[in-house]
Design an enzyme around this catalytic site. Structure first.
Site, short mmCIF file in Angstrom:
data_model
loop_
_atom_site.label_atom_id
_atom_site.label_comp_id
_atom_site.label_asym_id
_atom_site.label_seq_id
_atom_site.Cartn_x
_atom_site.Cartn_y
_atom_site.Cartn_z
N THR A 233 104.70 45.23 60.08
CA THR A 233 104.45 45.98 62.05
C THR A 233 105.38 46.95 62.15
O THR A 233 104.98 47.37 63.59
CB THR A 233 105.36 44.71 62.80
OG1 THR A 233 106.20 44.69 62.68
CG2 THR A 233 104.34 43.16 62.62
N GLY A 234 105.56 47.56 60.89
CA GLY A 234 106.56 49.22 61.65
C GLY A 234 105.55 50.08 60.78
O GLY A 234 104.22 50.35 61.35
N ASN B 74 106.03 48.99 49.07
CA ASN B 74 104.86 49.36 49.39
C ASN B 74 104.49 49.33 47.63
O ASN B 74 105.25 48.86 47.66
CB ASN B 74 104.94 51.12 49.30
CG ASN B 74 105.92 51.48 48.55
OD1 ASN B 74 105.96 51.79 48.19
ND2 ASN B 74 106.69 52.91 49.57
N GLY C 17 111.74 52.72 56.82
CA GLY C 17 112.27 51.21 57.40
C GLY C 17 112.95 50.51 56.33
O GLY C 17 114.12 50.72 56.00
N VAL C 18 113.07 49.64 56.41
CA VAL C 18 113.34 48.22 56.16
C VAL C 18 113.78 48.27 54.35
O VAL C 18 114.60 48.23 53.81
CB VAL C 18 112.62 46.92 56.52
CG1 VAL C 18 111.58 46.26 55.51
CG2 VAL C 18 114.01 45.73 56.35
N ASP C 19 112.74 48.91 54.28
CA ASP C 19 112.69 49.12 52.56
C ASP C 19 113.63 50.32 51.95
O ASP C 19 114.80 50.25 50.94
CB ASP C 19 111.27 49.52 52.01
CG ASP C 19 111.37 49.65 50.67
OD1 ASP C 19 111.39 49.28 49.97
OD2 ASP C 19 109.78 50.34 50.10
N TYR D 32 103.52 50.24 59.32
CA TYR D 32 102.29 49.99 58.68
C TYR D 32 101.02 49.71 59.63
O TYR D 32 100.15 48.86 59.76
CB TYR D 32 101.92 48.83 57.34
CG TYR D 32 102.49 49.23 56.20
CD1 TYR D 32 102.45 50.41 55.90
CD2 TYR D 32 102.34 48.23 54.78
CE1 TYR D 32 102.68 50.80 54.63
CE2 TYR D 32 102.49 48.59 53.92
CZ TYR D 32 102.52 50.07 53.35
OH TYR D 32 102.82 50.64 51.97
P1 ADP Z 1 105.98 48.32 57.21
O1 ADP Z 1 105.78 49.11 56.13
O2 ADP Z 1 105.58 47.21 55.91
O3 ADP Z 1 105.73 48.48 58.19
P2 ADP Z 1 108.45 49.17 58.13
O4 ADP Z 1 110.19 49.14 57.34
O5 ADP Z 1 108.33 50.44 58.68
O6 ADP Z 1 107.94 48.04 56.83
O7 ADP Z 1 108.49 47.70 59.49
C1 ADP Z 1 109.22 46.70 58.86
C2 ADP Z 1 109.92 45.74 60.27
O8 ADP Z 1 111.14 46.36 59.46
C3 ADP Z 1 109.91 46.83 61.69
O9 ADP Z 1 110.00 46.05 62.86
C4 ADP Z 1 110.97 47.70 61.15
O10 ADP Z 1 111.76 47.69 62.87
C5 ADP Z 1 111.98 46.64 60.70
N1 ADP Z 1 113.31 46.78 60.66
C6 ADP Z 1 113.81 48.13 59.88
N2 ADP Z 1 114.80 48.21 59.09
C7 ADP Z 1 115.18 47.05 59.66
C8 ADP Z 1 116.61 46.69 59.39
N3 ADP Z 1 117.85 46.65 58.61
N4 ADP Z 1 116.64 45.23 59.02
C9 ADP Z 1 115.12 44.64 59.77
N5 ADP Z 1 114.70 44.92 60.30
C10 ADP Z 1 114.25 46.39 59.38
#
Ligand code: ADP
Length: 171
Positions: free
Chosen positions: A118-119, A24, A32-34, A121
């Protein structure tokens, strides 16, 4: 021309030169991934991010990978999906293009991306996958030193969307 790979998995396990974080604009961590990347990299990553003073949507900044197998983390805030009229497509393109340019500037040959925006956001998955594949393909055609770009899809639905976009965009 480099190659594009699509696989299901957890991006924090990728032994590549750089992984991209769907961050962000504060760069101070989130869910999520962050959250997964900060958890796996250890507390030094947050200290490094605090020195960066945030990042605008569609821009990218780089840090070391600390405890991750990846050498670098490239942090890019993708756009929050509103209704498609708020430059979301251009901003998502910019996130991929600016991340790849930064990777090339740091002599990265292997780069892994999650599905940016795509999560939480809420960017529509099929549209986001098409932008990702188009931007990565066009970048690799210009041969900037990046050789392998892997799209790491966390779930089956995301994997299917990126596999379809690959067929549509790359062939
Ligand atoms: P954003 O805020 O950009 O939408 P998110 O983290 O919510 O980011 O989601 C982005 C994508 O990352 C989603 O498809 C989510 O399922 C995926 N994600 C979550 N954890 C991981 C991980 N450890 N490795 C790869 N992708 C992940």
């Amino acid at each position: 021309m480099g190659i594009i790979k699509i696989q299901q998995g957890d991006i924090t396990t990728m032994a590549v030169d750089a992984i991209v974080n769907a961050a962000n604009t504060t760069l101070l961590g989130g869910g999520g991934v962050d959250g997964a990347i900060h958890q796996a990299a250890g507390p030094e990553l947050l200290v490094a991010c605090q020195q960066l003073h945030g990042c605008a949507t569609g821009e990218a900044k780089i840090t070391a990978g600390y405890q991750l197998p990846a050498k670098y983390v490239i942090h890019t805030p993708g756009p929050i999906w509103r209704d498609g009229s708020q430059s979301e497509a251009q901003l998502l393109h910019n996130s991929y293009a600016n991340s790849l340019a930064l990777a090339a500037a740091h002599h990265c040959r292997t780069v892994a991306f999650p599905s940016i925006s795509t999560g939480v956001y809420r960017y529509p998955l099929a549209q986001a996958a098409t932008i990702a594949l188009t931007t990565i393909r066009d970048f690799l055609l210009q041969n900037k030193g990046v050789q392998i770009v892997t799209l790491v899809c966390f779930d089956q639905r995301t994997l299917a969307a990126y596999q379809q976009a690959y067929r549509d965009v790359v062939g």
